[in-house]
Design an enzyme around this catalytic site. Structure first.
Site, PDB file in Angstrom:
ATOM      1  CE  LYS A 170      66.125  21.847  67.824  1.00 33.42           C
ATOM      2  NZ  LYS A 170      66.640  21.049  66.699  1.00 33.42           N
ATOM      3  N   GLY A 201      61.189  20.363  66.618  1.00 31.15           N
ATOM      4  CA  GLY A 201      61.078  21.801  66.384  1.00 31.15           C
ATOM      5  C   GLY A 201      62.422  22.426  66.116  1.00 31.15           C
ATOM      6  CG  ASP A 202      62.462  26.689  65.596  1.00 27.46           C
ATOM      7  OD1 ASP A 202      62.601  26.885  66.821  1.00 27.46           O
ATOM      8  OD2 ASP A 202      61.590  27.258  64.914  1.00 27.46           O
ATOM      9  CD  GLU A 245      81.909  17.768  68.039  1.00 23.35           C
ATOM     10  OE1 GLU A 245      82.047  18.880  67.469  1.00 23.35           O
ATOM     11  OE2 GLU A 245      81.653  16.721  67.440  1.00 23.35           O
ATOM     12  CB  CYS A 279      82.769  18.458  63.892  1.00 21.83           C
ATOM     13  SG  CYS A 279      81.015  18.853  63.976  1.00 21.83           S
ATOM     14  CD  GLU A 378      83.194  23.453  61.642  1.00 24.76           C
ATOM     15  OE1 GLU A 378      83.371  22.248  61.864  1.00 24.76           O
ATOM     16  OE2 GLU A 378      82.463  24.174  62.341  1.00 24.76           O
TER      17      GLU A 378
END
Length: 470
Positions: A170, A201-202, A245, A279, A378
């Site tokens: 995905k 898709g989501d 992650e 990240c 973050e």
């Protein structure tokens, strides 16, 4: 505008079973740049079935076959590097001069590196009369993020197919074209049908269907802690393996005898990569309180050199963030810092001068304290928080005072001294005195930064199980 209506199942482009399309916005122009299918669980069913059917033969493929596929994937992407880079810039807004290396050529290099590292895995080891064999885990569901869309696909899919696994990917719906380029490259490279499958898709629809599907043996996700927690919850029903992650709030720790000028310049450059949408960015700058004023002036000078604007303009060094929601969240966190008493060194929450359109955020540096939101959450934008300390022990306490533990940096008079401090930090990847990131060394973190490791042979081994035979 680019329009895609199909998904890749069992080696063929087929219409999605879902209804409707997802619009992809250009964060510079605020216009629609592409559309992709809004897929359904039926797409995942078809993809997982194809991957499951292909696993038997691919898991028995030779290492030479897998090495050749990885190299061919790299060659295919390299041939289209210019088109791919320009498309990624249109989706993300990262300056073209930076994105070509950061987004596209890094992917080419990573795939070639994975091919080399594949030969270093200990596939069979004798323990007395027992053969200990490394076996592929099975069908892998890969769920990738939007900030480095092509490289993250290569990190997961490249390692999985190197291990002998088959994959259902995905790709991110926010910047989805990389997943289509990668899918096309798998066909060019001659990857057997069903080994790689792409669904579009989501997250709530496609991502959850992948995590819950009984034919998926493992899920590898890069995303938010909330997404990782949901994947773990769904995967637990079948006791699937997961690799996650999930972000970071990484410290850049400068000891009293460290090179402050280099530490500030290197740290801000690292934190502002991809408009701060990384990240492992070094977003917390820890410095001796006696050198705080000097640090602020150095940081101000570095941050104010960044040029915001059109990412196709060679003069631009900082693009927008991905969308309006992310821009507003970042600005809200900057405001929260000011409300909590942080000092604004440069930048701020206002729209940058001369940029009426686009989701731009001023490159911002604040001086705060460890428990402020700007020092704990973050931000995922071009924001660095300076945190002064009095003693070495306090510095280490501040560095470890985070729910994350992905990356970090230490600056000291000697590498040996920096390594001693690094061993006291609860974080997964630590650079010392400006050392470059080693792409063959493991990448991953502690605490809310996730589970598992990527890169090099360590990334391949993430998709392997042990068998004891004899």
């Amino acid at each position: 505008m680019i329009e895609r209506r199909d998904i890749l199942i069992d080696g063929a482009w087929l219409p999605s079973a879902g209804d409707g399309m997802i619009e992809v916005e250009n964060p510079v122009t605020e216009e629609i740049a592409a559309t992709v299918p809004r897929g359904s669980a039926k797409d995942v069913e078809r993809a997982a079935t194809a991957a499951h059917a292909a696993f038997g033969s691919w898991s028995r493929s030779t290492l030479d076959e897998r090495v050749q596929v990885l190299r061919s994937l790299a060659d295919s992407i390299e041939k289209r590097a210019d088109d791919i880079s320009r498309t990624i810039v249109s989706e993300l807004g990262e300056p073209l001069s930076i994105a070509t290396a950061h987004q596209t050529l890094s992917t080419v290099n990573h795939l070639r590196s994975t091919a080399e590292e594949l030969t270093k895995v200990d596939w069979d080891v004798r323990v007395g009369d027992t053969l200990v064999h490394r076996a592929p885990v099975g069908v892998v569901g890969a769920i990738t993020p939007w900030n480095v869309p092509l490289l993250m696909i290569a990190m997961k899919v490249g390692a999985a197919i190197a291990a002998g696994c088959t994959v259902v990917l995905k790709g991110t719906e926010v910047a989805p074209m990389s997943s289509y380029y990668f899918a096309e490259a798998t066909l060019d490279a001659g990857l057997p049908a069903g080994v790689f499958n792409l669904v579009s898709g989501d997250g709530p629809t496609i991502g959850e269907a992948i995590a819950a599907h009984p034919l998926v043996d493992m899920v590898s996700l890069t995303g938010s802690p909330r997404a990782g927690s949901r994947v773990m919850e769904l995967a637990s029903a079948d006791v699937k393996r997961v690799a996650l992650e999930l972000g970071g709030k990484s410290p850049n720790l400068v000891l009293p005898d460290g090179d402050l000028e280099r530490a500030v310049a290197t740290g801000i450059a690292d934190a502002f990569r991809n408009s701060g949408q990384v990240c492992g960015g070094l977003t917390r700058l820890l410095v001796p309180r006696s050198r705080l004023a000097e640090t602020e002036e150095l940081a101000r000078a570095v941050a104010e050199k960044y040029v915001l604007g059109d990412p196709f303009d060679a003069r631009t060094t900082l693009g927008p963030v991905i969308n309006a929601a992310q821009r507003d969240r970042i600005r809200g966190l900057i405001r929260s810092g000011l409300e909590e008493g942080a000092r604004l060194v440069t930048g701020g929450p206002e729209q940058p001068d001369g940029l009426e359109r686009g989701y731009f955020v001023k490159p911002t540096v604040l001086t705060g304290s460890p428990r402020m939101r700007i020092a704990q959450e973050e931000i995922f934008g071009p924001v660095v928080t300076i945190l002064p300390y009095e003693t070495e022990d306090e510095a280490i306490t501040i560095a470890n005072d985070s729910k994350y533990g992905l990356a970090g940096a230490v600056w000291a008079a000697s590498d040996e001294r920096a390594r001693d401090i690094a061993l006291r930090l609860r974080t997964g990847r630590i650079r010392i005195n400006g050392s470059p990131v080693n792409p063959r060394a493991p990448h991953g973190g502690f605490k809310l930064s996730g589970i598992g490791r990527e890169n090099g042979r360590f990334g391949i081994e993430e998709f392997l199980e042990y068998q004891s035979i004899g």
